[in-house]
Motif scaffolding. Structure first.
Motif, PDB file in Angstrom:
ATOM      1  N   ILE A  53      44.080  39.160   7.624  1.00  0.00           N
ATOM      2  CA  ILE A  53      44.034  39.659   6.258  1.00  0.00           C
ATOM      3  C   ILE A  53      44.061  41.184   6.285  1.00  0.00           C
ATOM      4  CG2 ILE A  53      42.675  39.801   4.141  1.00  0.00           C
ATOM      5  CD1 ILE A  53      41.458  37.092   4.845  1.00  0.00           C
ATOM      6  N   TYR A  54      44.976  41.747   5.496  1.00  0.00           N
ATOM      7  CA  TYR A  54      45.039  43.218   5.397  1.00  0.00           C
ATOM      8  C   TYR A  54      44.400  43.638   4.082  1.00  0.00           C
ATOM      9  CZ  TYR A  54      46.619  48.014   5.495  1.00  0.00           C
ATOM     10  OH  TYR A  54      46.645  49.395   5.508  1.00  0.00           O
ATOM     11  N   ASN A  55      43.374  44.494   4.181  1.00  0.00           N
ATOM     12  CA  ASN A  55      42.677  44.999   3.014  1.00  0.00           C
ATOM     13  C   ASN A  55      43.180  46.409   2.712  1.00  0.00           C
ATOM     14  OD1 ASN A  55      40.640  46.371   1.376  1.00  0.00           O
ATOM     15  ND2 ASN A  55      39.348  44.580   1.741  1.00  0.00           N
ATOM     16  N   ALA A  56      43.941  46.543   1.628  1.00  0.00           N
ATOM     17  CA  ALA A  56      44.530  47.838   1.290  1.00  0.00           C
ATOM     18  C   ALA A  56      43.473  48.871   0.941  1.00  0.00           C
ATOM     19  CB  ALA A  56      45.505  47.671   0.126  1.00  0.00           C
ATOM     20  N   GLU A  57      42.352  48.433   0.369  1.00  0.00           N
ATOM     21  CA  GLU A  57      41.283  49.362   0.021  1.00  0.00           C
ATOM     22  C   GLU A  57      40.669  49.990   1.277  1.00  0.00           C
ATOM     23  OE1 GLU A  57      39.696  47.318  -4.135  1.00  0.00           O
ATOM     24  OE2 GLU A  57      38.651  46.907  -2.267  1.00  0.00           O
ATOM     25  N   LEU A  58      40.575  49.198   2.330  1.00  0.00           N
ATOM     26  CA  LEU A  58      40.024  49.702   3.588  1.00  0.00           C
ATOM     27  C   LEU A  58      41.084  50.374   4.448  1.00  0.00           C
ATOM     28  CD1 LEU A  58      37.772  46.657   4.592  1.00  0.00           C
ATOM     29  CD2 LEU A  58      37.050  48.768   3.459  1.00  0.00           C
ATOM     30  N   GLY A  59      42.355  50.019   4.184  1.00  0.00           N
ATOM     31  CA  GLY A  59      43.442  50.557   4.989  1.00  0.00           C
ATOM     32  C   GLY A  59      43.505  49.970   6.386  1.00  0.00           C
ATOM     33  N   ARG A  60      43.048  48.737   6.518  1.00  0.00           N
ATOM     34  CA  ARG A  60      43.053  48.086   7.832  1.00  0.00           C
ATOM     35  C   ARG A  60      42.934  46.573   7.667  1.00  0.00           C
ATOM     36  NH1 ARG A  60      37.887  46.369   8.877  1.00  0.00           N
ATOM     37  NH2 ARG A  60      36.174  47.471   7.825  1.00  0.00           N
ATOM     38  N   TYR A  61      43.103  45.870   8.789  1.00  0.00           N
ATOM     39  CA  TYR A  61      42.872  44.425   8.786  1.00  0.00           C
ATOM     40  C   TYR A  61      41.367  44.160   8.760  1.00  0.00           C
ATOM     41  CZ  TYR A  61      47.785  43.524   9.747  1.00  0.00           C
ATOM     42  OH  TYR A  61      49.146  43.448   9.649  1.00  0.00           O
ATOM     43  N   ARG A 111      49.966  35.407   1.100  1.00  0.00           N
ATOM     44  CA  ARG A 111      48.868  35.814   0.229  1.00  0.00           C
ATOM     45  C   ARG A 111      47.731  34.811   0.340  1.00  0.00           C
ATOM     46  NH1 ARG A 111      49.423  36.839  -5.672  1.00  0.00           N
ATOM     47  NH2 ARG A 111      50.347  34.768  -5.648  1.00  0.00           N
ATOM     48  N   ILE A 112      46.503  35.330   0.291  1.00  0.00           N
ATOM     49  CA  ILE A 112      45.316  34.477   0.422  1.00  0.00           C
ATOM     50  C   ILE A 112      44.292  34.884  -0.621  1.00  0.00           C
ATOM     51  CG2 ILE A 112      44.261  36.024   2.158  1.00  0.00           C
ATOM     52  CD1 ILE A 112      43.118  33.475   3.486  1.00  0.00           C
ATOM     53  N   ILE A 113      43.551  33.905  -1.157  1.00  0.00           N
ATOM     54  CA  ILE A 113      42.424  34.170  -2.034  1.00  0.00           C
ATOM     55  C   ILE A 113      41.165  33.810  -1.260  1.00  0.00           C
ATOM     56  CG2 ILE A 113      42.665  31.906  -3.184  1.00  0.00           C
ATOM     57  CD1 ILE A 113      41.542  33.280  -5.735  1.00  0.00           C
ATOM     58  N   HIS A 114      40.204  34.734  -1.255  1.00  0.00           N
ATOM     59  CA  HIS A 114      39.003  34.536  -0.440  1.00  0.00           C
ATOM     60  C   HIS A 114      37.872  35.375  -1.013  1.00  0.00           C
ATOM     61  CE1 HIS A 114      39.445  38.420   2.059  1.00  0.00           C
ATOM     62  NE2 HIS A 114      40.429  38.443   1.183  1.00  0.00           N
ATOM     63  N   ILE A 151      42.423  38.568  -3.925  1.00  0.00           N
ATOM     64  CA  ILE A 151      43.704  38.170  -3.339  1.00  0.00           C
ATOM     65  C   ILE A 151      44.185  39.308  -2.449  1.00  0.00           C
ATOM     66  CG2 ILE A 151      46.103  37.565  -3.797  1.00  0.00           C
ATOM     67  CD1 ILE A 151      45.153  36.393  -6.474  1.00  0.00           C
ATOM     68  N   ASP A 152      44.521  38.981  -1.207  1.00  0.00           N
ATOM     69  CA  ASP A 152      44.985  39.987  -0.253  1.00  0.00           C
ATOM     70  C   ASP A 152      46.215  39.475   0.491  1.00  0.00           C
ATOM     71  OD1 ASP A 152      43.121  42.199  -0.441  1.00  0.00           O
ATOM     72  OD2 ASP A 152      41.602  40.866   0.401  1.00  0.00           O
ATOM     73  N   PRO A 153      47.016  40.384   1.037  1.00  0.00           N
ATOM     74  CA  PRO A 153      48.128  39.965   1.900  1.00  0.00           C
ATOM     75  C   PRO A 153      47.608  39.472   3.253  1.00  0.00           C
ATOM     76  CG  PRO A 153      47.995  42.363   1.788  1.00  0.00           C
ATOM     77  CD  PRO A 153      46.997  41.845   0.808  1.00  0.00           C
ATOM     78  N   ILE A 154      48.371  38.577   3.870  1.00  0.00           N
ATOM     79  CA  ILE A 154      48.006  38.031   5.170  1.00  0.00           C
ATOM     80  C   ILE A 154      49.265  37.895   6.012  1.00  0.00           C
ATOM     81  CG2 ILE A 154      48.117  35.659   4.245  1.00  0.00           C
ATOM     82  CD1 ILE A 154      46.019  34.844   6.293  1.00  0.00           C
ATOM     83  N   ASP A 155      49.137  38.155   7.301  1.00  0.00           N
ATOM     84  CA  ASP A 155      50.230  37.924   8.243  1.00  0.00           C
ATOM     85  C   ASP A 155      49.651  37.324   9.513  1.00  0.00           C
ATOM     86  OD1 ASP A 155      49.116  40.041   9.724  1.00  0.00           O
ATOM     87  OD2 ASP A 155      50.494  41.523   8.884  1.00  0.00           O
ATOM     88  N   ASP A 156      50.442  37.270  10.573  1.00  0.00           N
ATOM     89  CA  ASP A 156      49.991  36.619  11.802  1.00  0.00           C
ATOM     90  C   ASP A 156      48.746  37.271  12.399  1.00  0.00           C
ATOM     91  OD1 ASP A 156      51.946  34.653  11.829  1.00  0.00           O
ATOM     92  OD2 ASP A 156      53.395  35.941  12.858  1.00  0.00           O
ATOM     93  N   GLN A 157      48.513  38.514  12.074  1.00  0.00           N
ATOM     94  CA  GLN A 157      47.339  39.215  12.609  1.00  0.00           C
ATOM     95  C   GLN A 157      46.083  38.875  11.812  1.00  0.00           C
ATOM     96  OE1 GLN A 157      48.093  43.309  13.471  1.00  0.00           O
ATOM     97  NE2 GLN A 157      45.934  43.834  13.717  1.00  0.00           N
TER      98      GLN A 157
END
Length: 260
Positions: free
Chosen positions: A241-249, A223-226, A233-239
């Motif tokens: 930040i994933y934005n659920a509202e946009l449905g994409r990284y 998780r990251i705050i930015h 606050i959004d989820p983050i992985d090796d790829q």
């Protein structure tokens, strides 16, 4: 011309890319930020912010002139507005100023700070930034800005950009970071990416050309705050930040740094 110095006398002063009200805002000074004056064009002065080395044009009326001795003394300013409130100070005429977290309180003594020759009564308990701060405190300060609106060049609670957000949060914890994300990416120690992340680590993101364009503070390994549209606050992985509202990284992860 003899070198001149100034200090910000208003709560927030825009720094612009050119000597015009229509020019882009590249950064901001907060109350108590001290500067070196590099050039003058009528009502516009080109200044160098002593805190982060950033340069920009500003309306001279938002500054008070100070001496070289005062300029040097302000380098060691160690009291700021804390992240729990909008700080109120009152000038000698009884006028209130509402200050954003991270604003300096120069030459604080007996409940008063000094801007040039004028004293301001401080109506709250200041934060001493030379004291030891933990990663947990840093995260608490970051969360205070949650939902603050995004503003290109912003460094305050009511308008802040991604690197301004990271810079002010770390300032509240006694760390002096540069202004732009690509500059901040040159500071700190490299973290071996997500499995080794600790709360308070800083993640940087690049574009397709490999230029660092975004930054945020890790709350955990996933998780990251930015600041993107707002402080969120959004989820983050090796790829990235994933934005659920946009449905994409939304941002591509480049590197993680540790400052604490």
């Amino acid at each position: 011309m003899e070198q001149e110095y100034g200090i910000c006398r208003v709560a927030i002063a825009p720094l612009r890319t050119d000597a015009s009200d229509r020019a882009e805002i590249s950064s901001q000074l907060l109350f108590g930020d001290h500067v070196e004056i590099l050039e003058k064009k009528e009502n516009w002065w080109l200044v160098y912010n002593a805190f982060d080395g950033y340069e920009g044009w500003m309306d001279f009326k938002q500054l008070v002139m100070i001496t070289l001795e005062q300029y040097v003394n302000n380098h060691s300013c160690d009291h700021v507005v804390p992240a729990e409130l909008m700080g109120t100070v009152i000038d000698e005429q009884g006028t209130k100023y509402y200050l954003s977290p991270g604003s300096n309180l120069p030459m604080l003594e007996n409940g008063f700070c000094t801007i040039g020759a004028e004293k301001f009564a401080v109506m709250f308990t200041p934060l001493k930034i030379t004291a030891f701060h933990t990663p947990e405190e840093l995260i608490q300060h970051a969360l205070f800005f949650l939902n603050a609106p995004y503003l290109w060049g912003g460094r305050n609670l009511f308008g802040i950009d991604c690197s301004g957000f990271v810079q002010i949060v770390f300032k509240l914890n006694g760390f002096q970071l540069k202004r732009d994300a690509w500059q901040q990416a040159e500071q700190g120690d490299v973290v071996d990416f997500l499995p080794a992340v600790k709360p308070g680590d800083v993640a940087f993101f690049d574009n397709t050309e490999g230029k660092i364009i975004h930054v945020g503070i890790m709350l955990s390994a996933d998780r990251i705050i930015h600041a993107s549209g707002k402080v969120r606050i959004d989820p983050i992985d090796d790829q990235g930040i994933y934005n659920a509202e946009l449905g994409r990284y939304s941002h591509q992860l480049r590197i993680i740094k540790r400052f604490i």
